[in-house]
Design a protein around this motif. Structure first.
Motif, PDB file in Angstrom:
ATOM      1  N   ILE A 271       9.683 -10.982   3.604  1.00 25.92           N
ATOM      2  CA  ILE A 271       8.762  -9.904   3.962  1.00 25.92           C
ATOM      3  C   ILE A 271       7.311 -10.342   3.801  1.00 25.92           C
TER       4      ILE A 271
ATOM      5  N   ILE B 240      19.557  -9.150   6.680  1.00 26.28           N
ATOM      6  CA  ILE B 240      18.444  -8.211   6.846  1.00 26.28           C
ATOM      7  C   ILE B 240      18.588  -7.063   5.849  1.00 26.28           C
ATOM      8  N   TYR B 241      19.785  -6.561   5.740  1.00 21.83           N
ATOM      9  CA  TYR B 241      20.065  -5.580   4.681  1.00 21.83           C
ATOM     10  C   TYR B 241      20.798  -6.294   3.558  1.00 21.83           C
TER      11      TYR B 241
ATOM     12  N   ILE C 282      11.216  -6.505  11.220  1.00 19.50           N
ATOM     13  CA  ILE C 282      11.919  -6.508   9.944  1.00 19.50           C
ATOM     14  C   ILE C 282      13.396  -6.182  10.150  1.00 19.50           C
ATOM     15  N   LYS C 283      13.680  -5.268  11.078  1.00 20.20           N
ATOM     16  CA  LYS C 283      15.071  -4.853  11.269  1.00 20.20           C
ATOM     17  C   LYS C 283      15.856  -5.786  12.183  1.00 20.20           C
TER      18      LYS C 283
ATOM     19  N   GLU D 187       8.187  -2.719  11.737  1.00 22.63           N
ATOM     20  CA  GLU D 187       9.553  -2.229  11.599  1.00 22.63           C
ATOM     21  C   GLU D 187      10.537  -2.999  12.486  1.00 22.63           C
TER      22      GLU D 187
ATOM     23  N   SER E 212      13.555  -3.149   4.086  1.00 22.05           N
ATOM     24  CA  SER E 212      14.228  -3.003   5.381  1.00 22.05           C
ATOM     25  C   SER E 212      14.997  -1.679   5.458  1.00 22.05           C
ATOM     26  N   TYR E 213      15.317  -1.080   4.334  1.00 22.96           N
ATOM     27  CA  TYR E 213      15.960   0.232   4.345  1.00 22.96           C
ATOM     28  C   TYR E 213      14.943   1.346   4.564  1.00 22.96           C
TER      29      TYR E 213
ATOM     30  N   ARG F 237      23.793  -6.679  10.620  1.00 23.22           N
ATOM     31  CA  ARG F 237      22.556  -6.866   9.860  1.00 23.22           C
ATOM     32  C   ARG F 237      22.815  -7.237   8.416  1.00 23.22           C
TER      33      ARG F 237
END
Lengths: 305, 266
Positions: free
Chosen positions: A125, B80-81, A118-119, A115, A302-303, B75
């Motif tokens: 990924i 990332i998002y 990734i954030k 986590e 990522s969400y 982000r």
């Protein structure tokens, strides 16, 4: 209030959509380009796990050695088989199984566990999946020491035709076919990547999947011919024919085929091409499924984490 | 040519509580008849309808209250998002420095963390090896680099992260708050490097509460409020609107006092 004039703003939204197979492929391809990264991280994981222990990663080898020895002896007594041929069988089966087990259980956890990364850092990924599979490959490499020892000790029992269970099929013994273990393992690793991608994404969304997988995986171990061999099934069915429904216990289990393509060459078993065909089928279908999941949910990971 | 373009982008977070994140509820929900799928998972709209265009040479400060969406915007800009609605396009190599506690492994040494950070930011191992000495010198951490990261103070972590990022020639540099945790002496040193970096790299976005930092590095600013871009323009202009007074008038009167006195500005 926009400081930039309308001219600065690029005319239209780009044609490349977030959900496309192009982006899914790009994710996998970029992950491959990052191989120095996951190669390094995979090593790091192993070094870190044994950071303060005296003999370090040798523990991997030792634990595999003792387990294989104990299981091999126990089951060769239970099934009244010949230890010099059965012990290598159990050892190699267990080494391959451990790889599959690691890829599946850690695969379900692969994005949840990463986590933080990734954030905080933009990366494909698939990188996290490659790191995990690479770590499992390194574990397997440590376990190959056990295989080498077992092979050295029982070489004379394996270098000529033999049968594991009385009445079972006769195996040709060790020969050049041993090299088939390499493509077999590559194929296994390629499958490990899609399995971890697929399970990883789904588990990130549905957190029930990891416990479900963890509770059923032991069952799969006992259902797979690892500590028993299909010769036992043949003895039960009498004739040794493949048509008996009881043979399906092994045949319908995909893990059996994956184990077999690596195990058979390593201990001089008869090479049966139908295992390769089935694994090939799984590779194609599995990767297609993983690419579809990657296409639709790559950007959601990522969400969700 | 480095650029970030965002068109009408929104970032919505689904909040799965323990129950709705399970298959059980999904399955039962189907059996029990229609339940508004919209209403089942609460959604937090972190960013709403963002349209931005940043290009080469932009040095943008990011201001706003806590929870206004600054970190989420960073982000989004880092890729990332990906926006849940709308589009974004990022051209250039992004180097983010966000929350300093996360994304670094506390159990491994500073050296290893430098290496891993660098690899994540797209450097090769060889390239990082040539830079390690330089980073060690810049961060002044000395023998501490052999120690596990968990023994580091916050300021030392900032030094490490800044050391890596400033050594790698990124094209887009995104800095979140937390940079202020280092002492003034180090900041003065980092300033040159950051300035140099900003000059080389195309683009800087810097979230901070300190007027001094913003004045030092930025010439434009974005004011975030409740997930919207409330204002985007010249730094002084935006800060004046955001704070209700012109913060730089005050500084011009106190010319003698060191600019980076470490009082955090607020």
């Amino acid at each position: 209030m926009q400081a930039t004039s309308t001219l600065d703003q690029a005319e239209a939204p780009p044609a490349v959509k977030s959900r496309s197979f192009k982006r899914a492929f790009a994710d996998v391809r970029e992950a491959w380009d990052h191989r120095e990264l996951w190669g390094h991280l995979g090593w790091q994981d192993i070094k870190q796990r044994y950071r303060r222990s005296v003999i370090g990663p040798l523990w991997i080898t030792i634990s595999m050695g003792t387990t294989a020895l104990a299981l091999g002896l126990l089951y060769s007594v239970l099934f009244t088989t010949n230890v010099p041929t059965f012990l290598p069988y159990v050892t190699v089966g267990f080494i391959v199984w451990n790889f599959i087990l690691g890829c599946i259980t850690e695969g379900t956890d692969v994005f949840i566990a990463n986590e933080g990364l990734i954030k905080h850092l933009p990366a494909p990924i698939t990188v996290h999946v490659m790191r995990m599979v690479w770590r499992q490959v390194l574990f397997l490499a440590h376990n190959l020491v056990v295989y080498a020892l077992v092979l050295a000790i029982f070489f004379t029992a394996l270098n000529h035709p033999y049968t594991i269970t009385k009445g079972g099929i006769e195996h040709p013994g060790l020969s050049w076919t041993m090299v088939l273990a390499i493509p077999g393992f590559v194929l296994l690793a390629v499958n490990a990547v899609w399995i971890a991608l697929l399970f990883g994404v789904i588990s990130t969304r549905f957190r029930d999947i990891p416990p479900v997988v963890n509770s059923f995986i032991n069952l799969v171990f006992f259902m797979t011919p690892i500590v028993w061999d299909t010769g036992v099934l043949q003895k039960v069915t009498g004739s040794g024919s493949d048509n008996d429904w009881r043979m399906l216990i092994a045949e319908l289990n995909p893990v059996y085929h994956f184990v077999e393509i690596v195990r058979a060459p390593l201990i001089g078993h008869a090479i049966d091409w139908h295992h390769w065909a089935i694994v090939g089928g799984f590779t194609v279908v599995g990767w297609l499924a993983a690419l579809v999941i990657l296409r639709n949910y790559r950007a959601r990971v990522s969400y969700w984490v | 040519m480095v650029s970030i373009d965002v068109w009408n982008a929104s970032v919505d977070f689904p909040i799965f509580d323990a129950k709705s994140r399970s298959l059980k509820k999904l399955a039962l929900g189907k059996v029990g008849g229609k339940i508004e799928s919209e209403g089942r998972v609460p959604i937090i709209e972190a960013l709403h309808d963002i349209t931005l265009s940043l290009k080469d040479g932009d040095r943008v400060g990011l201001v706003g209250h806590n929870g206004a969406g600054k970190s989420t915007l960073l982000r989004l800009l880092a890729g990332i998002y990906e926006p849940t609605r709308g589009h974004s396009r990022i051209i250039g190599k992004v180097a983010p420095v966000f929350d300093l506690g996360v994304g670094m492994d506390p159990e491994i040494s500073g050296y290893e963390n430098i290496m891993i950070r660098g690899l994540f930011l797209g450097m090769s191992r060889k390239q990082m090896e040539t830079r390690v000495d330089d980073i060690a010198q810049f961060t002044e951490l000395g023998d501490y680099l052999q120690m596990p990261l968990r023994t580091y103070s916050t300021g030392m972590r900032v030094r490490l992260a800044l050391g890596v990022v400033t050594s790698i020639n990124p094209e887009i540099l995104l800095l979140d708050e937390g940079i202020g945790a280092v002492d003034a002496a180090f900041m003065a040193k980092a300033r040159d490097r950051l300035k140099d970096l900003v000059a080389r790299s195309g683009l800087l976005v810097f979230a901070n509460h300190s007027d001094e930092f913003l004045a030092e590095f930025c010439d434009k600013a974005i004011w975030m409020d409740e997930g919207h871009v409330k204002m985007f323009g010249g730094l002084r202009e935006v800060l004046t609107a955001y704070k209700g007074f012109d913060p730089f008038e005050r500084h011009q009167q106190h010319e003698e006092t060191p600019v980076l006195s470490g009082n955090g500005g607020e």
